[in-house]
Design a protein around this motif. Structure first.
Motif, PDB file in Angstrom:
ATOM      1  N   ASP A 168       0.793  -1.312   0.143  1.00  0.00           N
ATOM      2  CA  ASP A 168      -0.038  -0.054   0.038  1.00  0.00           C
ATOM      3  C   ASP A 168       0.918   1.313   0.089  1.00  0.00           C
ATOM      4  N   ALA A 170       0.175   4.279   0.515  1.00  0.00           N
ATOM      5  CA  ALA A 170      -0.078   5.147   1.812  1.00  0.00           C
ATOM      6  C   ALA A 170       0.958   4.498   2.810  1.00  0.00           C
ATOM      7  N   LEU A 171       1.238   3.542   3.202  1.00  0.00           N
ATOM      8  CA  LEU A 171       1.984   3.102   4.357  1.00  0.00           C
ATOM      9  C   LEU A 171       3.336   3.632   4.182  1.00  0.00           C
TER      10      LEU A 171
ATOM     11  N   PHE B  91      -4.644   9.071   6.901  1.00  0.00           N
ATOM     12  CA  PHE B  91      -5.158   8.529   5.614  1.00  0.00           C
ATOM     13  C   PHE B  91      -6.467   7.986   5.778  1.00  0.00           C
ATOM     14  N   SER B  93      -7.443   5.206   4.504  1.00  0.00           N
ATOM     15  CA  SER B  93      -7.167   3.843   4.731  1.00  0.00           C
ATOM     16  C   SER B  93      -6.561   3.430   5.991  1.00  0.00           C
ATOM     17  N   ALA B  95      -3.721   3.543   6.847  1.00  0.00           N
ATOM     18  CA  ALA B  95      -2.153   3.124   6.695  1.00  0.00           C
ATOM     19  C   ALA B  95      -1.444   3.139   7.870  1.00  0.00           C
ATOM     20  N   LEU B  96      -1.854   2.076   8.804  1.00  0.00           N
ATOM     21  CA  LEU B  96      -1.226   1.741   9.900  1.00  0.00           C
ATOM     22  C   LEU B  96      -0.107   0.775   9.719  1.00  0.00           C
ATOM     23  N   PHE B  97       0.974   0.916  10.311  1.00  0.00           N
ATOM     24  CA  PHE B  97       2.073  -0.298   9.992  1.00  0.00           C
ATOM     25  C   PHE B  97       1.647  -1.608  10.275  1.00  0.00           C
ATOM     26  N   PRO B  98       1.472  -2.729   9.541  1.00  0.00           N
ATOM     27  CA  PRO B  98       0.948  -3.964  10.062  1.00  0.00           C
ATOM     28  C   PRO B  98       1.919  -4.620  10.759  1.00  0.00           C
ATOM     29  N   ASN B  99       3.035  -4.362  10.618  1.00  0.00           N
ATOM     30  CA  ASN B  99       4.236  -4.967  11.350  1.00  0.00           C
ATOM     31  C   ASN B  99       4.524  -4.580  12.827  1.00  0.00           C
ATOM     32  N   MET B 100       3.633  -3.520  13.096  1.00  0.00           N
ATOM     33  CA  MET B 100       4.162  -2.960  14.272  1.00  0.00           C
ATOM     34  C   MET B 100       2.672  -2.830  15.256  1.00  0.00           C
ATOM     35  N   TYR B 108       6.138   5.673  16.294  1.00  0.00           N
ATOM     36  CA  TYR B 108       6.940   5.804  15.298  1.00  0.00           C
ATOM     37  C   TYR B 108       7.721   6.957  15.025  1.00  0.00           C
ATOM     38  N   ARG B 156      -1.017   8.590  16.089  1.00  0.00           N
ATOM     39  CA  ARG B 156       0.232   8.522  15.500  1.00  0.00           C
ATOM     40  C   ARG B 156       0.582   9.896  14.925  1.00  0.00           C
TER      41      ARG B 156
END
Ligand SMILES: Nc1ncnc2c1ncn2[C@@H]1O[C@H](COP(=O)(O)OP(=O)(O)OP(=O)(O)O)[C@@H](O)[C@H]1O
Ligand SMILES: [Mg+2]
Lengths: 273, 352
Positions: A168, A170-171, B91, B93, B95-100, B108, B156
Motif C-alpha cells: 500500500d 499510503a504506508l 489517511f 485507509s 495506513a497503519l504499519f501492520p508489522n507494529m 514511530y 500517531r
C-alpha cells in the motif's frame, strides 16, 4: 464424522497416500537403510563430518548456497522493486527476459557460463584484447556462483514483484509524513512487507542451490559440491553407502530449510530444479 | 468557534496548480488559499474535484506545477519533501504499519526523531490515555476495529506535535454512527490542540460541523470559500447551493418587490433588477399556510413522515418539484392542494 464420511475421506486420501509411500517413503527408507548397511552401520553417517573430502564438500556447498541466496535476494529485491514501480518502454520484454532462465535445465546454464567465462568465453576474449591476460572463471567457484545466480534471480524477482504490487503506497507516505528518511522507509515498511516473500523465495533459492547438479556437472569445476560428490561416490567409486548417507544429509538440510521457511512465512514454498 | 487560534502555523498556497500524466490531466486549477494559524479548513467537493491533490500539495507528496508556491508561516516549503515538513497526516485507509503494534505505531514518529526513550514512553502514554486506548496498547493492528484504527492513526499523527494536521477523508470508511461519534472527537481534539488543520471530505455534514471555513471545490476549481454559515446561507453559485444541503430552485421574473414564479409570487424586497432570475430556498425555510391566502400554491406529490418532521414533495411550480419540510402534525395526502410561503430572509436569488 459418521462412518459414511469417514469412508469417503479414506478414498480421497488414498491416491496421495499411494504416491507418498511409493515415491517418497519407500525410497527414503531404503536410502536410510543402505546408508546404515555398511560394515560400520549407522556410524557411516558420521563420515560426512570426519572424511575431509565429504566434509569440505558439505561446507563448500553450504557456503555457496548461502552466498547465492543472500546475493540473489539483494539483487532481485532491488530490481523487482524497480520493475514494479516504474513503467517504461520495454519493461514487459525485460521482465520476460529476466524470467527466461526458469526455462533452462542446469546443463544449459552451465554451458552458458562456459560461453561467458570459459577459456574461449566472452570475458576471456575481451580481457585478452584489453589487458593481454585471459580471465577465466567458469571452472572455479565463481563460475558456479554465476550459474546459480542465473537461475536463482528469476525465482526471487517474480515473488518480490508480486509482493511489491500489494504494498500500500499510503504506508510509505505515512512513514515519510512522520519524518522517516528513505532508508528508514525501506527498513520499516518495505522490507517487513516483503519479508514473507523473501523468506519463501530465499528458501527455494537455497534448496535449489544445495541440490543443483546439472550446472556443476557441466562446469566440471575443481570444487566438489555435494551433489557432485554423491555422483562421484556412486558411479566412480561404487561407494553406495557413502552416496546414500550424503544423499540423506543433503535431503535433511534442504528439507529443514524449506520447513523453516514455510513455518516462518506461512506460504507454501516449493523446491524445484 | 475556538479560542486558541494563535499557536498554529499559517499555511499559504500561491497559484498552486497540478497537472498529471505529462500534461493530460488537469487535476487542479491555479489555487490561492490562505489558512490562518490554528484554523480548521475543510476541502469539500464531489469525487475527483481535486481535494486530495490539494492536500498532497500541502503535505509535500506532490509538487505544484511550476510557479506554484507553498508557505508554512514565513517558510517557503515548496521544495521541501514531506519528511522534512513536520506535518501529521491521517489517511482514509488508516495506513497503519501492520508489522507494529498499536504502541509502536504511535511511537514511530518519535523514534524517527531520535527522541530519548523515556520521553517517547511519556508522550505515547499520554496519547494512549487521551485517546482512551489503554487496553489496546499492545494489540496488533489487524485486531482493531475500524474506529479504533482511526484513533490510532490520529494519535500517531499528533503525537509528534506537527505544525499542521492533514486529514484525507478520515471517516469515510466507517459506518454512520461511528462517523458521527468520531467527528465529535476530532472536533474536540482540533479545538484542544489549536493546531492548523486541513480536512478533506465529501460529506457536507462533516464539513459544516468541523470547519472554521469550508472550501467548496468542483472540477479542480474553488467554487466558494467561506464559513459554514456563509456557504449554507449565501451560496454564490448553483453548484454550491445544491452541494450543501438540499435546496429548491424556481425560475421566475423579477418585478418590483417580488418575483413571479409558476405557482405564485415570492417577495424580494431588495430587488434592483427586472428580468429572469432563479430563486433558491431551503426546504426548512418554508411556512405552510392556508391555500386561500398563500403566496405560492402547489399540489402534494408525495409525503414522507419522518417522525420529527414531514418531508413533502410538491409539484405544480414549474418543471421541477420542490421539497418542503414541516414540523406540524398535519397529515398530507398525495394530490392535495397546498399553500405556502418562503421566509423572505432566507431566499437566495441568482440573476440569470
Ligand atoms: N497520480 C495521478 N495521475 C493522474 N491523474 C491523477 C492522479 N492523481 C489524481 N489524478 C486526477 O486528478 C483529479 C483530482 O483527483 P483527486 O484525487 O485530487 O480528487 P478528490 O477530490 O480527492 O476525489 P475523491 O473524493 O474521489 O478522493 C482526478 O480527475 C484524478 O483522476
Ligand atoms: Mg481524494
Amino acid at each position: 464424522m459418521n462412518r459414511h464420511e469417514y469412508r469417503n475421506l479414506v478414498i480421497l486420501v488414498l491416491p496421495t497416500a499411494i504416491v507418498c509411500i511409493a515415491f517418497f517413503i519407500l525410497p527414503m527408507a531404503k536410502l536410510v537403510m543402505i546408508g546404515g548397511s555398511g560394515e560400520r552401520g549407522l556410524v557411516a553417517y558420521l563420515d560426512i563430518l570426519t572424511k575431509p573430502r565429504h566434509f569440505e564438500s558439505l561446507i563448500a556447498t553450504l557456503l555457496l548456497s548461502i552466498l547465492v541466496t543472500v546475493t540473489a535476494l539483494a539483487v532481485a529485491t532491488i530490481s523487482g522493486l524497480f520493475l514494479e514501480r516504474n513503467r517504461f518502454r520495454g519493461r514487459g520484454l525485460l521482465i520476460s527476459m529476466l524470467t527466461f532462465p526458469l526455462a533452462f535445465p542446469g546443463v544449459v546454464i552451465g554451458f552458458m557460463v562456459i560461453m561467458l567465462g570459459g577459456r574461449q568465453g566472452l570475458v576471456s576474449e575481451i580481457s585478452k584484447a584489453v589487458t593481454g591476460d585471459k580471465i577465466v572463471f567458469a571452472y572455479s567457484i565463481v563460475g558456479l556462483f554465476v550459474g546459480y545466480m542465473y537461475f536463482s534471480i528469476p525465482r526471487v524477482i517474480l515473488t518480490i514483484m508480486a509482493a511489491a504490487e500489494k504494498l500500500d503506497p499510503a504506508l510509505e507516505e505515512a512513514a515519510r509524513s512522520l519524518g522517516a528518511p528513505q532508508w528508514r522507509v525501506v527498513l520499516d515498511v518495505i522490507l517487513p512487507a516483503l519479508k514473507p516473500g523473501l523468506i519463501a523465495s530465499g528458501a527455494i533459492c537455497f534448496a535449489t542451490s544445495m541440490g543443483a547438479f546439472g550446472t556443476a556437472f557441466t562446469l566440471a569445476t575443481n570444487i566438489d559440491v555435494l551433489p557432485m560428490t554423491i555422483y562421484t561416490e556412486f558411479t566412480l567409486n561404487a561407494n553406495i553407502v557413502g552416496a546414500a548417507t550424503l544423499s540423506i544429509v543433503l535431503g535433511i538440510i534442504t528439507w529443514t530449510a524449506l520447513y523453516i521457511a514455510r513455518s516462518l512465512s506461512g506460504s507454501n514454498a516449493v523446491a524445484a530444479g | 468557534m475556538s479560542g486558541s487560534r494563535d499557536h498554529g502555523t499559517a499555511i499559504k498556497l500561491l497559484s498552486c496548480a497540478k497537472t498529471f500524466g505529462g500534461g493530460t490531466v488537469r487535476a487542479l486549477e491555479s489555487l490561492d488559499l490562505e489558512i490562518t494559524g490554528g484554523e480548521t479548513v475543510v476541502l469539500l467537493g464531489p469525487s475527483g474535484c481535486g481535494k486530495t491533490t490539494t492536500l498532497r500539495i500541502v503535505a509535500g507528496l506532490e509538487e505544484p506545477d511550476p510557479g506554484g508556491r507553498v508557505f508554512f508561516g514565513d517558510d517557503d516549503v515548496t521544495r521541501l519533501p514531506i519528511e522534512k515538513r513536520n506535518i501529521g497526516m491521517v489517511f482514509q485507509s488508516y495506513a497503519l504499519f501492520p508489522n507494529m503494534n498499536v504502541r509502536e505505531n504511535i511511537a514511530y514518529g518519535l523514534k524517527v526523531r531520535k527522541m530519548p526513550k523515556v520521553e517517547i514512553d511519556r508522550r505515547v502514554g499520554e496519547m494512549v490515555e487521551m485517546m482512551h486506548m489503554g487496553e489496546l496498547e499492545f494489540r496488533r493492528i489487524d485486531q482493531l476495529s475500524g474506529g479504533q484504527r482511526q484513533r490510532v492513526a490520529l494519535a500517531r499523527a499528533i503525537v509528534v506535535r506537527p505544525r499542521v494536521l492533514l486529514l484525507d477523508e478520515p471517516l469515510t470508511a466507517l459506518d454512520a454512527i461511528l462517523r458521527t461519534r468520531l467527528r465529535v472527537e476530532i472536533d474536540e481534539l482540533l479545538r484542544r490542540l489549536g493546531i492548523t488543520a486541513v480536512y478533506v471530505t465529501h460529506d457536507q455534514g462533516e464539513a459544516m460541523s468541523l470547519g472554521d471555513r469550508i472550501v467548496v471545490m468542483s472540477n479542480g476549481k474553488v467554487e466558494q470559500i467561506g464559513t459554514p454559515r456563509d456557504i449554507y446561507y449565501k451560496p454564490n453559485s448553483e453548484f454550491v447551493a445544491e452541494f450543501i444541503g438540499s435546496i429548491n430552485r424556481l425560475h421566475g421574473i423579477a418585478c418590483g418587490d417580488h418575483v413571479e414564479v409558476a405557482g405564485g409570487t415570492v417577495p424580494w424586497l431588495l430587488n434592483q433588477s427586472s428580468g429572469k432570475v432563479e430563486i433558491l430556498f431551503r426546504p426548512e425555510n418554508v411556512g405552510i399556510c392556508d391555500v386561500s391566502v398563500a403566496q405560492l400554491k402547489g399540489k402534494v406529490v408525495t409525503s414522507f413522515f419522518q417522525g420529527d418532521r414531514t418531508r413533502l414533495i410538491v409539484g405544480g411550480l414549474g418543471e421541477r418539484d420542490i421539497v418542503i419540510e414541516t414540523t406540524d402534525r398535519t397529515e398530507y395526502i398525495s394530490g392535495q392542494d397546498i399553500g405556502f410561503q418562503v421566509d423572505p430572509d432566507s431566499i437566495i436569488v441568482l440573476e440569470k
